[in-house]
Design an enzyme around this catalytic site. Structure first.
Site, PDB file in Angstrom:
ATOM      1  N   HIS A  22       0.862  -1.174   0.000  1.00 13.95           N
ATOM      2  CA  HIS A  22       0.000   0.000   0.000  1.00 13.95           C
ATOM      3  C   HIS A  22       0.902   1.229   0.000  1.00 13.95           C
ATOM      4  O   HIS A  22       1.727   1.413   0.904  1.00 13.95           O
ATOM      5  CB  HIS A  22      -0.900   0.004   1.232  1.00 13.95           C
ATOM      6  CG  HIS A  22      -2.000   1.007   1.154  1.00 13.95           C
ATOM      7  ND1 HIS A  22      -3.020   0.924   0.231  1.00 13.95           N
ATOM      8  CD2 HIS A  22      -2.247   2.134   1.877  1.00 13.95           C
ATOM      9  CE1 HIS A  22      -3.852   1.947   0.397  1.00 13.95           C
ATOM     10  NE2 HIS A  22      -3.391   2.688   1.375  1.00 13.95           N
ATOM     11  N   LYS A 169      -4.711   7.804  -3.964  1.00 17.21           N
ATOM     12  CA  LYS A 169      -3.629   8.532  -3.329  1.00 17.21           C
ATOM     13  C   LYS A 169      -2.876   9.346  -4.379  1.00 17.21           C
ATOM     14  O   LYS A 169      -2.628   8.879  -5.492  1.00 17.21           O
ATOM     15  CB  LYS A 169      -2.672   7.568  -2.633  1.00 17.21           C
ATOM     16  CG  LYS A 169      -3.264   6.885  -1.403  1.00 17.21           C
ATOM     17  CD  LYS A 169      -3.450   7.866  -0.260  1.00 17.21           C
ATOM     18  CE  LYS A 169      -3.927   7.163   0.994  1.00 17.21           C
ATOM     19  NZ  LYS A 169      -4.117   8.103   2.116  1.00 17.21           N
ATOM     20  N   ASP A 198      -6.836  11.830  -2.369  1.00 13.34           N
ATOM     21  CA  ASP A 198      -6.227  12.215  -1.101  1.00 13.34           C
ATOM     22  C   ASP A 198      -4.799  12.648  -1.370  1.00 13.34           C
ATOM     23  O   ASP A 198      -3.975  11.843  -1.828  1.00 13.34           O
ATOM     24  CB  ASP A 198      -6.264  11.042  -0.123  1.00 13.34           C
ATOM     25  CG  ASP A 198      -5.692  11.394   1.243  1.00 13.34           C
ATOM     26  OD1 ASP A 198      -5.371  12.577   1.477  1.00 13.34           O
ATOM     27  OD2 ASP A 198      -5.579  10.485   2.082  1.00 13.34           O
ATOM     28  N   ASP A 249      -8.459  16.180   7.050  1.00 14.47           N
ATOM     29  CA  ASP A 249      -7.945  15.024   7.785  1.00 14.47           C
ATOM     30  C   ASP A 249      -6.777  15.444   8.664  1.00 14.47           C
ATOM     31  O   ASP A 249      -6.908  15.569   9.875  1.00 14.47           O
ATOM     32  CB  ASP A 249      -7.540  13.921   6.813  1.00 14.47           C
ATOM     33  CG  ASP A 249      -7.131  12.636   7.525  1.00 14.47           C
ATOM     34  OD1 ASP A 249      -7.321  12.539   8.754  1.00 14.47           O
ATOM     35  OD2 ASP A 249      -6.631  11.707   6.864  1.00 14.47           O
ATOM     36  N   LYS A 273     -11.144   9.902  12.840  1.00 11.94           N
ATOM     37  CA  LYS A 273     -10.292   8.747  13.131  1.00 11.94           C
ATOM     38  C   LYS A 273     -10.101   8.678  14.639  1.00 11.94           C
ATOM     39  O   LYS A 273      -9.567   9.616  15.243  1.00 11.94           O
ATOM     40  CB  LYS A 273      -8.926   8.870  12.446  1.00 11.94           C
ATOM     41  CG  LYS A 273      -8.963   8.797  10.928  1.00 11.94           C
ATOM     42  CD  LYS A 273      -7.575   8.967  10.344  1.00 11.94           C
ATOM     43  CE  LYS A 273      -7.605   8.977   8.817  1.00 11.94           C
ATOM     44  NZ  LYS A 273      -6.269   9.277   8.251  1.00 11.94           N
ATOM     45  N   GLU A 327     -14.026   4.590   5.235  1.00  7.92           N
ATOM     46  CA  GLU A 327     -12.876   4.018   4.536  1.00  7.92           C
ATOM     47  C   GLU A 327     -12.311   2.875   5.377  1.00  7.92           C
ATOM     48  O   GLU A 327     -11.106   2.655   5.411  1.00  7.92           O
ATOM     49  CB  GLU A 327     -11.831   5.120   4.356  1.00  7.92           C
ATOM     50  CG  GLU A 327     -10.899   4.963   3.201  1.00  7.92           C
ATOM     51  CD  GLU A 327      -9.952   6.143   3.138  1.00  7.92           C
ATOM     52  OE1 GLU A 327      -8.750   5.912   2.965  1.00  7.92           O
ATOM     53  OE2 GLU A 327     -10.423   7.280   3.274  1.00  7.92           O
TER      54      GLU A 327
END
Length: 373
Positions: A22, A169, A198, A249, A273, A327
């Site tokens: 990732h 991303k 993002d 974020d 989060k 997510e």
């Protein structure tokens, strides 16, 4: 009555392999390090929480190694002998001993909720106010790979009926090249899937104002955190300029951040989060500020294992403000299962488990297999 006093705190470090690497803008990982924190009561009930960051300390300044040190040396002495339901007092005293270190505190705070809820025989969402929904949509995150690779993976998920929205991303390439890559992907997925991006705070204000409108024109539906976290005024300027939502974020860690973002109308969506905000209570406070300001929330991820994912799911299902999906794909990215009964993903959504506490049970054999030696 079960004895609620804490008599033991234990930590375990895992390295859980992923199905594929990732990749972020400047980091990548093939396995996810996970810190598990176990809080046991004198009555024999154990709660578990998770400390995790996405791929290392580049994002939040903490790592599983620093979290473990902070938990064992500084937070555990505060916990021992206290009742697991003394959340407000424990949170205050932990703050007196350790400033910041929100990821480490989140692991402890979630474990306290899990233990307390298990003592009461209720799910964690009961402690957070009850159920607002039983499931949340799950967006699949794709890395910084070339367009054909990303499109192939996305179409595979669509064809299997697993996901209907995708987050790309950005930030690893030069802006013009990166925008061309995303526009090519958005064109291939137009009309069949939602596409979001993002930036992980990699661009500055001028770059964002130059290139983000091109993404909006290409059909990208949302832009997450294009500029560094402290640059809230720049985020507000970008939000005013774009015809699509901007999600905060890195700019959003505390309830104070949520209030400032709302005052400046710097973001149309808040990424919640539990990890970055120090646990469930602080994250719920952020969601309540967002709701008062009319700002929808999204259940973000730090690539948690099923433990942290279950905690985030309990919160997302308890908060009426979480109307922008989630997510929470972390367990799907991991190649090995850690639970006796996996979390249920179906029809593009993650469904709330039954049972007390977080509603999940760790498989001891799997924990042992991936424990760092």
């Amino acid at each position: 009555m079960t004895d609620l006093r804490i008599d033991r705190v234990e930590t375990v470090l895992l390295d859980v392999p992923l199905r594929r690497p990732h990749r972020f803008a400047r980091a990548s990982m093939a396995a996810q390090p996970v810190l598990l924190v176990f809080v046991r009561t004198a009555g024999g009930v154990t709660g578990v929480g998770e400390g995790v960051v996405p791929g290392g300390p580049w994002w939040g300044g903490e790592s599983v190694e620093t979290m473990r040190l902070v938990v064992e040396r500084y937070l555990t002495p505060v916990l021992l002998g206290r009742r697991v339901d003394d959340l407000a007092g424990i949170r205050r005293d932990l703050g007196d001993v350790v400033a910041a270190n929100l990821y480490a505190k989140a692991a402890v705070e979630v474990a306290l909720h899990d233990a307390w809820a298990r003592c009461l025989g209720v799910p964690v969402h009961t402690l957070l106010g009850g159920v607002a929904r039983r499931s949340v949509p799950v967006t699949w995150a794709l890395g910084t790979e070339p367009a054909p690779v990303v499109v192939e993976e996305a179409l595979g998920k669509l064809d299997a009926g697993l996901h209907r929205s995708f987050k790309l991303k950005m930030g690893a390439l030069e802006p013009a090249e990166d925008v061309a890559r995303v526009c090519a992907i958005a064109e291939k997925l137009a009309g069949v899937a939602s596409v979001r991006v993002d930036l992980n705070a990699r661009w500055d204000l001028l770059t964002s104002l130059t290139y983000l409108p091109k993404l909006a024109d290409a059909g990208v539906e949302l832009v997450e955190q294009p500029v560094p976290g402290p640059e809230i005024e720049a985020l507000a300027e970008i939000n005013r300029a774009l015809p699509i939502p901007v999600m905060a974020d890195e700019s959003l860690r505390t309830p104070g951040d949520a209030l400032r973002l709302a005052r400046l109308r710097a973001a149309d969506v808040y990424a919640l989060k539990t990890t970055k905000s120090g646990g469930l209570r602080q994250t719920m406070a952020i969601a309540e500020i967002a709701a008062a300001a009319g700002i929808p929330c999204h259940g973000g991820t730090s690539i948690e294992s099923p433990v942290g994912t279950a905690a985030s799911l309990q919160l997302a299902c308890a908060s009426p403000a979480v109307t922008w999906g989630s997510e929470l794909f972390g367990p799907l990215l991991m190649s090995e299962q850690l639970l006796t009964t996996p979390l249920r993903y179906a029809d593009g959504e993650l469904h709330l488990p039954d049972g007390p506490g977080l509603g999940v049970e760790l498989d001891p054999a799997a924990v042992k297999a991936f424990t760092r030696t």
